[in-house]
Design a protein around this motif. Structure first.
Motif, PDB file in Angstrom:
ATOM      1  N   UNK A 108      -2.665   1.920  13.777  1.00 15.07           N
ATOM      2  CA  UNK A 108      -1.817   2.572  13.041  1.00 15.07           C
ATOM      3  C   UNK A 108      -0.298   2.009  13.388  1.00 15.07           C
ATOM      4  N   UNK A 109       0.264   1.762  12.364  1.00 17.08           N
ATOM      5  CA  UNK A 109       1.847   1.225  12.543  1.00 17.08           C
ATOM      6  C   UNK A 109       2.801   1.712  11.507  1.00 17.08           C
ATOM      7  N   UNK A 110       4.058   1.637  11.999  1.00 16.99           N
ATOM      8  CA  UNK A 110       5.157   2.104  11.074  1.00 16.99           C
ATOM      9  C   UNK A 110       6.364   1.000  11.074  1.00 16.99           C
ATOM     10  N   UNK A 118       6.799  -2.927   0.393  1.00 16.86           N
ATOM     11  CA  UNK A 118       6.853  -3.922   1.330  1.00 16.86           C
ATOM     12  C   UNK A 118       5.801  -3.990   2.616  1.00 16.86           C
ATOM     13  N   UNK A 119       5.432  -2.547   2.960  1.00 14.00           N
ATOM     14  CA  UNK A 119       4.328  -2.462   3.881  1.00 14.00           C
ATOM     15  C   UNK A 119       2.864  -3.005   3.241  1.00 14.00           C
ATOM     16  N   UNK A 120       2.790  -2.960   2.050  1.00 13.47           N
ATOM     17  CA  UNK A 120       1.554  -3.582   1.526  1.00 13.47           C
ATOM     18  C   UNK A 120       1.395  -5.039   1.876  1.00 13.47           C
ATOM     19  N   UNK A 239      -7.580   1.169   4.523  1.00 13.97           N
ATOM     20  CA  UNK A 239      -6.295   1.902   5.019  1.00 13.97           C
ATOM     21  C   UNK A 239      -5.773   2.690   3.846  1.00 13.97           C
ATOM     22  N   UNK A 240      -4.734   3.566   4.482  1.00 14.75           N
ATOM     23  CA  UNK A 240      -4.060   4.691   3.791  1.00 14.75           C
ATOM     24  C   UNK A 240      -2.735   4.416   4.279  1.00 14.75           C
ATOM     25  N   UNK A 241      -1.891   4.147   3.351  1.00 15.67           N
ATOM     26  CA  UNK A 241      -0.324   4.085   3.663  1.00 15.67           C
ATOM     27  C   UNK A 241       0.589   4.804   2.800  1.00 15.67           C
ATOM     28  N   UNK A 242       1.689   5.416   3.482  1.00 23.58           N
ATOM     29  CA  UNK A 242       2.719   6.026   2.713  1.00 23.58           C
ATOM     30  C   UNK A 242       4.196   5.589   3.097  1.00 23.58           C
ATOM     31  N   UNK A 243       5.108   5.440   2.127  1.00 22.67           N
ATOM     32  CA  UNK A 243       6.437   5.710   2.082  1.00 22.67           C
ATOM     33  C   UNK A 243       6.871   7.269   2.899  1.00 22.67           C
ATOM     34  N   UNK A 244       7.180   7.175   4.113  1.00 19.79           N
ATOM     35  CA  UNK A 244       7.065   8.559   4.714  1.00 19.79           C
ATOM     36  C   UNK A 244       7.907   9.494   4.401  1.00 19.79           C
ATOM     37  N   UNK A 245       7.465  10.790   4.276  1.00 17.67           N
ATOM     38  CA  UNK A 245       8.522  11.824   4.192  1.00 17.67           C
ATOM     39  C   UNK A 245       9.072  12.237   5.132  1.00 17.67           C
ATOM     40  N   UNK A 246      10.330  12.688   5.089  1.00 19.13           N
ATOM     41  CA  UNK A 246      11.013  12.860   6.328  1.00 19.13           C
ATOM     42  C   UNK A 246      11.801  14.204   6.065  1.00 19.13           C
ATOM     43  N   UNK A 247      11.293  15.006   5.141  1.00 22.00           N
ATOM     44  CA  UNK A 247      11.904  16.281   5.046  1.00 22.00           C
ATOM     45  C   UNK A 247      11.040  17.438   5.607  1.00 22.00           C
ATOM     46  N   UNK A 248      11.583  17.984   6.639  1.00 22.32           N
ATOM     47  CA  UNK A 248      10.866  18.961   7.455  1.00 22.32           C
ATOM     48  C   UNK A 248      10.552  20.245   6.702  1.00 22.32           C
ATOM     49  N   UNK A 288       8.040   3.396   6.648  1.00 22.18           N
ATOM     50  CA  UNK A 288       6.597   3.581   6.009  1.00 22.18           C
ATOM     51  C   UNK A 288       5.607   3.198   7.072  1.00 22.18           C
ATOM     52  N   UNK A 289       4.293   3.911   6.861  1.00 24.88           N
ATOM     53  CA  UNK A 289       3.478   3.818   7.955  1.00 24.88           C
ATOM     54  C   UNK A 289       2.099   3.660   7.176  1.00 24.88           C
ATOM     55  N   UNK A 290       1.250   2.807   8.240  1.00 25.39           N
ATOM     56  CA  UNK A 290      -0.250   2.958   7.369  1.00 25.39           C
ATOM     57  C   UNK A 290      -1.332   3.208   8.560  1.00 25.39           C
TER      58      UNK A 290
END
Length: 318
Positions: A108-110, A118-120, A239-248, A288-290
């Motif tokens: 797993x990485x970010x 870009x992460x793809x 794998x499964x990757x996201x442009x990460x949600x940052x809203x708590x 982003x992370x995957x």
């Protein structure tokens, strides 16, 4: 004589595993990511209705083995670690079969300042570096979720009514459980898992991106789609990757919706990771992370048809 002490993977396969892990470490070192090590045991668990945590007891308290190091790694991101990665063991109850073992290896990485597109490209470079020359591939294929489902299942996952989704499954002689017939996303999961996924990635790595917003998990949402992707090779989801949600606040709302859905399905409630939400509230950097299923990638590298063939000691021999 009991021969179950022997590994199920040939020694040559274990050597390939080692070389692939070495290539991963070299790749992340070259791309200046920090290797981190987060706890396997946690006081919280995932709320996702599709994942079952393995419970454990430590110091008289109920804990859970991680299904992913995601929450802990995002706490490190919020603390200012920059690009990070790790290789770790993760655990998912109820997952066993040709491509599943309850304990498996995840990479797993970010990356800071990257979106999911870009992460793809980053995933493609890493996988290219890890695979042996015999599995080298040309540039990857990229399809939106809608394009992939239209191409391989002949339906529109966004616009076609639920009745059409059910009819498509039944036309393929797939028995649709009663509870699935009232759940659009569950029908789409069946279509992706049985009709679409196995057709992907047979001549090159294939990325599927822009999933329905209802399947966002921990990804950002852009109108009707989530900034999420999956990668496939040999019909296996890698794998499964996201442009990460940052809203708590939004993340808490998603967790609470998960818990409400758990009640509807008769699943046990899971404690929300308040430390993770506090980290989001403090501030997660744009990233982003995957998560990559390493054992499945070894299956692709070696041509193995069952995950047991790439593990030293799968669950039945552990």
């Amino acid at each position: 004589m009991n021969k179950h002490w022997r590994p199920t993977a040939p020694i040559a396969t274990l050597e390939i595993r080692a070389s692939m892990l070495r290539a991963a470490r070299e790749y992340f070192t070259a791309t200046r990511a920090l290797e981190v090590d987060t706890p396997t045991l946690s006081s919280a668990a995932v709320t996702d209705v599709h994942l079952a945590s393995v419970a454990a007891t430590a110091l008289g308290r109920q804990t859970f083995l991680q299904t992913s190091p995601e929450y802990a790694m995002k706490r490190l991101l919020a603390a200012g670690c920059g690009d990070i990665w790790q290789i770790c063991k993760v655990y998912r109850d109820g997952e066993s079969g040709r491509s599943h073992n309850p304990e498996f290896t995840m990479i797993e990485w970010y990356r800071l300042g990257m979106d999911h597109h870009a992460l793809m490209s980053d995933v493609e470079r890493l996988i290219g570096a890890m695979l042996p020359p015999s599995r080298a591939f040309d540039r990857s294929e990229r399809l939106t979720y809608r394009e992939a489902v239209q191409l391989h299942a002949g339906i529109d996952p966004f616009d076609d009514p639920l009745a059409v989704l059910i009819a498509r499954l039944e036309s393929a002689e797939i028995e649709v459980p009663r509870d699935v017939k009232s759940d659009r996303d569950a029908c789409l999961d069946l279509i992706m898992g049985i009709l679409v996924g196995p057709q992907l990635g047979h001549d090159r790595l294939t990325f599927i991106y822009d999933y329905p917003a209802s399947q966002a998990a921990l990804a950002q949402i852009r109108g009707p789609v989530a900034s999420r992707f999956e990668a496939y090779m040999d019909g296996l989801e890698l794998c499964n990757g996201f442009h990460e949600l940052a809203n708590a606040a939004e993340q808490r709302a998603r967790f609470e919706r998960d818990l409400a859905e758990r009640v509807k399905r008769g699943l046990p409630p899971m404690p929300i990771d308040e430390r993770f939400l506090a980290a989001l509230d403090h501030g997660l950097p744009e990233c982003s992370g995957v998560a990559l299923g390493f054992d499945r990638l070894v299956m692709c590298a070696t041509g193995a048809k069952h995950i047991d063939a790439v593990l030293a000691f799968p669950f039945d021999r552990a």
